[in-house]
Design an enzyme around this catalytic site. Sequence first.
Site, mmCIF file in Angstrom:
data_model
loop_
_atom_site.group_PDB
_atom_site.id
_atom_site.type_symbol
_atom_site.label_atom_id
_atom_site.label_comp_id
_atom_site.label_asym_id
_atom_site.label_seq_id
_atom_site.Cartn_x
_atom_site.Cartn_y
_atom_site.Cartn_z
ATOM 1 N N GLU A 53 0.829 -1.202 0.000
ATOM 2 C CA GLU A 53 0.000 0.000 0.000
ATOM 3 C C GLU A 53 0.864 1.252 0.000
ATOM 4 O O GLU A 53 1.976 1.249 0.544
ATOM 5 C CB GLU A 53 -0.918 0.000 1.227
ATOM 6 C CG GLU A 53 -2.047 -1.002 1.127
ATOM 7 C CD GLU A 53 -3.059 -0.843 2.246
ATOM 8 O OE1 GLU A 53 -3.207 0.279 2.775
ATOM 9 O OE2 GLU A 53 -3.694 -1.843 2.571
ATOM 10 N N HIS A 54 0.308 2.292 -0.620
ATOM 11 C CA HIS A 54 0.928 3.616 -0.659
ATOM 12 C C HIS A 54 2.299 3.599 -1.332
ATOM 13 O O HIS A 54 3.169 4.407 -1.023
ATOM 14 C CB HIS A 54 1.038 4.216 0.750
ATOM 15 C CG HIS A 54 -0.239 4.146 1.523
ATOM 16 N ND1 HIS A 54 -1.364 4.882 1.180
ATOM 17 C CD2 HIS A 54 -0.592 3.382 2.590
ATOM 18 C CE1 HIS A 54 -2.341 4.593 2.013
ATOM 19 N NE2 HIS A 54 -1.905 3.685 2.873
ATOM 20 N N ARG A 55 2.494 2.629 -2.231
ATOM 21 C CA ARG A 55 3.751 2.487 -2.985
ATOM 22 C C ARG A 55 4.952 2.251 -2.087
ATOM 23 O O ARG A 55 6.084 2.578 -2.419
ATOM 24 C CB ARG A 55 3.961 3.697 -3.906
ATOM 25 C CG ARG A 55 2.815 3.881 -4.901
ATOM 26 C CD ARG A 55 3.095 4.818 -6.005
ATOM 27 N NE ARG A 55 4.293 4.523 -6.760
ATOM 28 C CZ ARG A 55 4.411 3.600 -7.711
ATOM 29 N NH1 ARG A 55 3.376 2.841 -8.031
ATOM 30 N NH2 ARG A 55 5.535 3.449 -8.358
ATOM 31 N N LEU A 56 4.718 1.657 -0.940
ATOM 32 C CA LEU A 56 5.804 1.293 -0.018
ATOM 33 C C LEU A 56 6.208 -0.154 -0.297
ATOM 34 O O LEU A 56 6.211 -1.016 0.583
ATOM 35 C CB LEU A 56 5.359 1.483 1.443
ATOM 36 C CG LEU A 56 4.880 2.895 1.790
ATOM 37 C CD1 LEU A 56 4.365 2.941 3.223
ATOM 38 C CD2 LEU A 56 5.990 3.911 1.572
#
Length: 191
Positions: free
Chosen positions: A168-171
């Site tokens: 999620e959230h490009r993490l």
Amino acid sequence: MTDPFALFDEWYAQARDTEINDSNAMALATADARGRPSVRMVLLKGHGPDGFVFYTNFEGRKAGDLLENPHAALLFHWKSLRRQIRVEGAVGPVDDATADVYFATRSRDSQLGAWASDQSRPLPDRQTFMDRFEAASARFEGGPVPRPPHWSGFRLTPERIEYWQDREHRLHERRLFERVGDSWIEGLLYP
């Protein structure tokens, strides 16, 4: 440290269970002798610690690129799993016995198609190809279809393998394995 091939087996098994079509599809990136890149989808037909194997017509562009510049990259992307694996390394032809064994497992029509196709060359019309297919069918009627001399496989021997997991959230999580001699070192990359 994790064995990169055991991890590949685990992810690949999950992909075979979840991907609707062609879980063995991979993008193959090559470059010709002048460094001009090309990418296309091919199918993985064998894998293990000695490398990743795919087959093709040796008179087509991809084989020409690989014979001129024997380095390539592979990308497996399994959207339903939100994962991808990138593999880079040297490429060389498989031996004739390996190619013969695999060719014998192909459907008869696929075997005949290997005889009929001048892969990657201009085709004046679809009927020309179908006529060549029918001629190959007549030529080998009633007997086995041998592997054409211009058809074989390549094995990419990995030097780098990256496992990418969407978060999620490009993490995202990125694990990199690099070959050092006969061993592998593992590290992480920033997303």
